[in-house]
Design a protein around this motif. Sequence first.
Motif, PDB file in Angstrom:
ATOM      1  N   ARG A 107       0.855  -1.172   0.000  1.00 53.79           N
ATOM      2  CA  ARG A 107       0.000   0.000   0.000  1.00 53.79           C
ATOM      3  C   ARG A 107       0.901   1.235   0.000  1.00 53.79           C
ATOM      4  NH1 ARG A 107      -3.255  -3.350  -1.123  1.00 53.79           N
ATOM      5  NH2 ARG A 107      -5.035  -4.055   0.107  1.00 53.79           N
ATOM      6  N   VAL A 108       0.414   2.321  -0.574  1.00 50.19           N
ATOM      7  CA  VAL A 108       1.221   3.535  -0.692  1.00 50.19           C
ATOM      8  C   VAL A 108       1.688   4.003   0.678  1.00 50.19           C
ATOM      9  CG1 VAL A 108       1.194   5.959  -1.370  1.00 50.19           C
ATOM     10  CG2 VAL A 108       0.106   4.253  -2.839  1.00 50.19           C
ATOM     11  N   VAL A 109       0.756   4.101   1.629  1.00 54.89           N
ATOM     12  CA  VAL A 109       1.100   4.585   2.966  1.00 54.89           C
ATOM     13  C   VAL A 109       1.949   3.566   3.706  1.00 54.89           C
ATOM     14  CG1 VAL A 109       0.158   5.193   5.219  1.00 54.89           C
ATOM     15  CG2 VAL A 109      -0.880   6.113   3.145  1.00 54.89           C
ATOM     16  N   ALA A 110       1.589   2.283   3.613  1.00 57.77           N
ATOM     17  CA  ALA A 110       2.338   1.250   4.327  1.00 57.77           C
ATOM     18  C   ALA A 110       3.786   1.184   3.859  1.00 57.77           C
ATOM     19  CB  ALA A 110       1.654  -0.101   4.149  1.00 57.77           C
ATOM     20  N   GLU A 111       3.994   1.332   2.553  1.00 58.10           N
ATOM     21  CA  GLU A 111       5.351   1.302   2.020  1.00 58.10           C
ATOM     22  C   GLU A 111       6.163   2.490   2.534  1.00 58.10           C
ATOM     23  OE1 GLU A 111       7.596   0.718  -2.298  1.00 58.10           O
ATOM     24  OE2 GLU A 111       5.435   1.066  -2.191  1.00 58.10           O
ATOM     25  N   ALA A 224      -5.507   5.878  -3.868  1.00 58.49           N
ATOM     26  CA  ALA A 224      -4.247   5.735  -4.605  1.00 58.49           C
ATOM     27  C   ALA A 224      -3.763   4.287  -4.663  1.00 58.49           C
ATOM     28  CB  ALA A 224      -3.172   6.613  -3.966  1.00 58.49           C
ATOM     29  N   ASP A 225      -4.248   3.441  -3.760  1.00 59.74           N
ATOM     30  CA  ASP A 225      -3.848   2.036  -3.764  1.00 59.74           C
ATOM     31  C   ASP A 225      -4.562   1.235  -4.848  1.00 59.74           C
ATOM     32  OD1 ASP A 225      -2.067   2.172  -1.590  1.00 59.74           O
ATOM     33  OD2 ASP A 225      -3.708   2.035  -0.150  1.00 59.74           O
ATOM     34  N   PHE A 226      -5.659   1.750  -5.382  1.00 58.29           N
ATOM     35  CA  PHE A 226      -6.509   0.937  -6.241  1.00 58.29           C
ATOM     36  C   PHE A 226      -6.770   1.524  -7.632  1.00 58.29           C
ATOM     37  CE2 PHE A 226      -7.719   0.215  -1.785  1.00 58.29           C
ATOM     38  CZ  PHE A 226      -7.430  -1.137  -1.689  1.00 58.29           C
ATOM     39  N   ILE A 227      -6.701   2.824  -7.799  1.00 58.92           N
ATOM     40  CA  ILE A 227      -6.923   3.452  -9.101  1.00 58.92           C
ATOM     41  C   ILE A 227      -5.570   3.813  -9.687  1.00 58.92           C
ATOM     42  CG2 ILE A 227      -8.068   5.295 -10.353  1.00 58.92           C
ATOM     43  CD1 ILE A 227      -9.998   3.371  -8.999  1.00 58.92           C
ATOM     44  N   TRP A 228      -5.210   3.177 -10.805  1.00 55.33           N
ATOM     45  CA  TRP A 228      -3.827   3.249 -11.282  1.00 55.33           C
ATOM     46  C   TRP A 228      -3.353   4.654 -11.588  1.00 55.33           C
ATOM     47  CZ3 TRP A 228      -2.893   5.193 -16.174  1.00 55.33           C
ATOM     48  CH2 TRP A 228      -3.988   5.251 -17.051  1.00 55.33           C
ATOM     49  N   PHE A 235      -4.835  12.531  -3.173  1.00 57.12           N
ATOM     50  CA  PHE A 235      -6.103  13.254  -3.078  1.00 57.12           C
ATOM     51  C   PHE A 235      -6.574  13.396  -1.634  1.00 57.12           C
ATOM     52  CE2 PHE A 235      -6.799  11.651  -7.543  1.00 57.12           C
ATOM     53  CZ  PHE A 235      -6.707  12.900  -8.124  1.00 57.12           C
ATOM     54  N   GLN A 236      -6.415  12.321  -0.844  1.00 63.75           N
ATOM     55  CA  GLN A 236      -6.955  12.308   0.523  1.00 63.75           C
ATOM     56  C   GLN A 236      -5.972  12.832   1.567  1.00 63.75           C
ATOM     57  OE1 GLN A 236      -7.812   8.237  -0.755  1.00 63.75           O
ATOM     58  NE2 GLN A 236      -9.534   8.286   0.686  1.00 63.75           N
ATOM     59  N   GLY A 237      -4.762  13.115   1.138  1.00 65.46           N
ATOM     60  CA  GLY A 237      -3.772  13.673   2.056  1.00 65.46           C
ATOM     61  C   GLY A 237      -3.168  12.667   3.017  1.00 65.46           C
TER      62      GLY A 237
END
Length: 518
Positions: A107-111, A224-228, A235-237
Amino acid sequence: MADFQNYIPYILIGLLSAIMVRAFFTKYRRTKLRLPPGPVALPIIGHLHLLLHGSKIHLVYQKLSCRYGPLMHFFFGSVPCVVVCSPEMAKELLQNQDPVFSNRPKRVVAELLAYGDADLVYAPYGAKWRLMKKLCMTELLGMHTIHQFAPIRREERNRLLQRLLKKAKAGEAVVVKAELLRLTSDIVSRMSMSRRCSENEDEAAEVKKSIQEMSRFAMKLNVADFIWFCKKLDFQGFSKKAKAARDRYDSMIERIISEHEEARRKKEAGDGNGEVKDLIDMLLDTTEDEKAGMKLTRENIKALMLNVIGGGTNSPADAMEWALAELINHPNLMEKARHEIDCVVGKDRLVEESDITNLPYVEAITRETLRLHPAGPLIGRESIEDCKVGGYDIPAKTQLLINVWAIGRDPNYWENPLEFQPERFLNNEGGINRRLNVRGQQFHLLPFGSGRRLCPGTTLALQVLHTTIAALIQCFDWKVNDGGNGKVDMKEGSGSSRATPLICVPVARLNPPPIYTS
């Protein structure tokens, strides 16, 4: 500015065209594959709307499996995913095809929080991951280390009982989760950093707060994790906020590591002065080992500390809160466990970790709690390469979700699956059934996962759970502070948590001894 506005329609047209072209080729590829069944996907978002159920998504998967079967296929935006809701399919994927599904979805945040691939949880399967897993299993969380830290667990458990005794004497209510969270946090922080994080002004407390904040962002639904085409957008900050929390954690853990390095330099060469090393010291030993085939980096140490502290606090506290809630709602089972403890341990001393092997009913209570209330209702993996499962095609980079919650309630494997019945884990002689354990060999009971990605903290977690649950039963009666019928609301909240906190008035049965300090 005006010139830029003139180009906006062309930018939108180009973006829409790219989406439609990608969708066309994706659909064309799907027609060539025999994918598992699943509900009809919506354009662009696929089944992303299902994730709006949030903490209840495992319930949604369970209901859908009644229609589509135990292996289902979904598209969350542009991300393919298969969901498993049966022990048979879990065994096929986590045992027979474990090498194929040995990665974790990123995931973007997890990474961001995990320093890229520097941690154990999200690092891709490979030589570096195997080194970190071996280090955790043999050194950081191995039996020798767990035994060394037994005095810490005993002291923190006694501190918990002393706090509860004070409340009992005053007739005051206790928010059980808060006390249990303080216990697990202090155990893990003392093991990791040689300091207690419940001391509000200490850096360890700030480390804990930062990790909790980062965990909240990692669990949120991030588009951001799902829409390429949103991968690089925020978008959600969430990425910005998570990075700020990670930077705070990084600054504090860096100071703590530096303090450890300074203390190590002050010691005489080769003389540990009889002190038990904490986990940071063990990791620093590894970085200084000249014989090590692969050295850990600074980022590895920080990321592993994040894994240990984050994974060792909330989940065990949740499990103990659930166990106590179930026992309050089943007073006959509480009395049965208490009778066992009184017969084996007596009333003149506190239950110890060494007593657990002689307390099969207490151990059965823990297992039954983990069956009904697993630490995580879903286990996530990702396929490394194309494969076939049950006659269906599973492409590479497909995310896998094992519905542990549903599997633990499968009526094909569990009689009266919704009932809290610890007896199901006992053998005919009344001892614990060693063949039905929680360590990933039985695929209808997977609270800690299975295979290569089995939770490395399983043994430590069970030590804490068994003994703390036994101590809470031994030392106190528990009265629900709701003015009602004395029953506890068992609704589920997010993840492994309860929907409402368990608030009780402890009533002392016997006084705990003084805090163990040696």
